[in-house]
Scaffold this motif. Structure first.
Motif, PDB file in Angstrom:
ATOM      1  N   LEU A 139      59.830  71.350  60.546  1.00 17.17           N
ATOM      2  CA  LEU A 139      58.709  72.283  60.605  1.00 17.17           C
ATOM      3  C   LEU A 139      58.438  72.727  62.037  1.00 17.17           C
ATOM      4  O   LEU A 139      58.142  73.893  62.306  1.00 17.17           O
ATOM      5  N   LEU A 140      58.568  71.781  62.948  1.00 16.41           N
ATOM      6  CA  LEU A 140      58.342  72.080  64.359  1.00 16.41           C
ATOM      7  C   LEU A 140      59.329  73.130  64.850  1.00 16.41           C
ATOM      8  O   LEU A 140      58.972  74.085  65.534  1.00 16.41           O
ATOM      9  N   TYR A 141      60.614  72.913  64.460  1.00 17.73           N
ATOM     10  CA  TYR A 141      61.642  73.891  64.826  1.00 17.73           C
ATOM     11  C   TYR A 141      61.298  75.267  64.275  1.00 17.73           C
ATOM     12  O   TYR A 141      61.417  76.286  64.949  1.00 17.73           O
ATOM     13  N   THR A 162      63.646  64.647  60.228  1.00 12.50           N
ATOM     14  CA  THR A 162      62.502  64.516  59.321  1.00 12.50           C
ATOM     15  C   THR A 162      61.929  65.891  59.014  1.00 12.50           C
ATOM     16  O   THR A 162      62.253  66.878  59.683  1.00 12.50           O
ATOM     17  N   LEU A 163      61.072  65.906  58.026  1.00 15.07           N
ATOM     18  CA  LEU A 163      60.434  67.165  57.638  1.00 15.07           C
ATOM     19  C   LEU A 163      59.587  67.701  58.788  1.00 15.07           C
ATOM     20  O   LEU A 163      59.556  68.910  59.072  1.00 15.07           O
ATOM     21  N   ALA A 164      58.932  66.761  59.497  1.00 17.21           N
ATOM     22  CA  ALA A 164      58.052  67.173  60.589  1.00 17.21           C
ATOM     23  C   ALA A 164      58.817  67.901  61.692  1.00 17.21           C
ATOM     24  O   ALA A 164      58.396  68.959  62.162  1.00 17.21           O
ATOM     25  N   THR A 165      59.977  67.370  62.073  1.00 20.94           N
ATOM     26  CA  THR A 165      60.739  68.050  63.135  1.00 20.94           C
ATOM     27  C   THR A 165      61.251  69.395  62.639  1.00 20.94           C
ATOM     28  O   THR A 165      61.260  70.366  63.390  1.00 20.94           O
TER      29      THR A 165
END
Ligand SMILES: Nc1nc2c(ncn2[C@@H]2O[C@H](COP(=O)(O)OP(=O)(O)OP(=O)(O)O)[C@@H](O)[C@H]2O)c(=O)[nH]1
Ligand SMILES: *[C@@H]1O[C@H](CO)[C@@H](O)[C@H](O)[C@H]1NC(C)=O
Ligand SMILES: [Mg+2]
Length: 322
Positions: free
Chosen positions: A7-9, A2-5
């Protein structure tokens, strides 16, 4: 993914990069120099042999020391010496107690800077000029520090070899120093901040001015806020202040002025700033791109090291007895 992961990376990657850069800067930063007489020669025009090296810990034996860092300055130095000697000899006439020395610090030049200075002293029969020759090039900060540690003045000025500052402006610095110094501690820096709106700065290239503004922003972020012009090559110290500061410096490159001021702040030494006349002199040795990057990195290095306590200011080294 997902986009969220994603971004987290990305965030994690950024943090890792930032930490690595910090670690790199701290690991590669210079240690405090162990000061020795190794690689130093002190001469005057009178003797050909090396003179004994004075120490900043000793009591003063002249009123004023002028420390002149000089790297490949055989062309610009004579003019600077003319102006400086002219002013100081004049003062000597009106104040019989006044004594001075001019300490040219040849920073491992590849030209005849040392010989030139000695020939100048001989030709003008001036026994107040001394030449401290460093065996290897160290950078302006290294040259100024070695000069300060080997100078004999009650007060000590460092001044660029290109004579960019009108020497008579020392009077403004001296009266400010007399006003603000307490317990014999004080620093007054020359300032070109009043010239920002004048031709001298406006006519400089856009890139130079852009770099100047970025530098000021960076300084502000790093906590140097009271002083408008940190980099002016015209700064006056009481002997005790020079003793406290220059025994504690690490940085030998162009950015050393900032460390000098940070140490002064840390030691509670009062700092004043006085406008000086400044004219751009041809033959600058600053390389815009290379030195700007170097300066920015060095700024972070200084801040990080003090922040993390890797560099500590040795207050014992600042005391008089020792
Ligand atoms: N470039 C350079 N200058 C040194 C070094 N060591 C001492 N200096 C002296 O540092 C002083 C300032 O040098 P300038 O080339 O005038 O540089 P600047 O005044 O900071 O820069 P400008 O504003 O371009 O004139 C001079 O007295 C140099 O001789 C060194 O290793 N490299
Ligand atoms: C240095 O000056 C102080 C104070 O004036 C004096 O007490 C001391 O004896 C002097 N030291 C030397 C080595 O002359
Ligand atoms: Mg200059």
């Amino acid at each position: 993914m997902t986009l969220a992961t994603a971004l987290l990376y990305l965030l994690a990657l950024g943090v890792c990069a930032a930490i690595s850069i910090c670690v790199y800067l701290v690991v590669t930063s210079p240690p405090k120099r162990v000061r020795t007489a190794h690689g130093l020669t002190l001469r005057s025009s009178k003797q050909d042999v090396s003179l004994p090296l004075p120490d900043i810990a000793d009591n003063a034996s002249v009123t004023l020391s002028v420390v002149v860092p000089a790297y490949n300055e055989e062309e610009r130095l004579p003019l600077m010496l003319d102006e400086t000697v002219g002013f100081l000899d004049q003062r000597k006439k009106s104040q019989p107690d006044f004594t001075y020395e001019i300490l040219v610090v040849d920073d491992g030049s590849r030209d005849r800077t040392s010989e030139m200075a000695l020939e100048y002293a001989k030709k003008h029969e001036n026994e107040h000029i001394r030449v401290l020759t460093l065996a290897a090039n160290r950078g302006k900060g290294g040259a100024v520090a070695e000069g300060m540690l080997r100078a004999r003045g009650e007060r000590l000025l460092f001044a660029d070899a290109d004579g960019a500052t009108k020497f008579a402006d020392i009077e403004g610095l001296e009266s400010e120093l007399a006003k603000l110094s307490s317990d014999g501690l004080g620093v007054v820096v020359g300032s070109r901040a009043h010239m920002v709106r004048t031709d001298a700065v406006v006519k400089r290239s856009a890139i130079r001015n852009f770099l100047m503004h970025s530098f000021h922003q960076l300084l502000y972020v790093l906590g140097v806020r009271e002083i408008k012009d940190t980099q002016c090559g015209f700064k006056l110290f009481t002997r005790s202040a020079a003793r406290s500061i220059f025994r504690n410096v690490h940085v030998e490159g162009w950015i050393f002025d900032v460390e000098v001021l940070l140490i002064a702040m840390h030691c509670g030494i009062p700092i004043g700033e006085v406008p000086v006349t400044w004219h751009e002199i041809d033959g600058s040795k600053v390389s815009l791109l290379r030195d700007s990057i170097r300066m920015a990195l060095d700024l972070f290095t200084i801040r990080l090291n003090y922040l993390l306590g890797v560099w500590a200011i040795d207050l014992a080294a600042t005391s008089k007895q020792q």
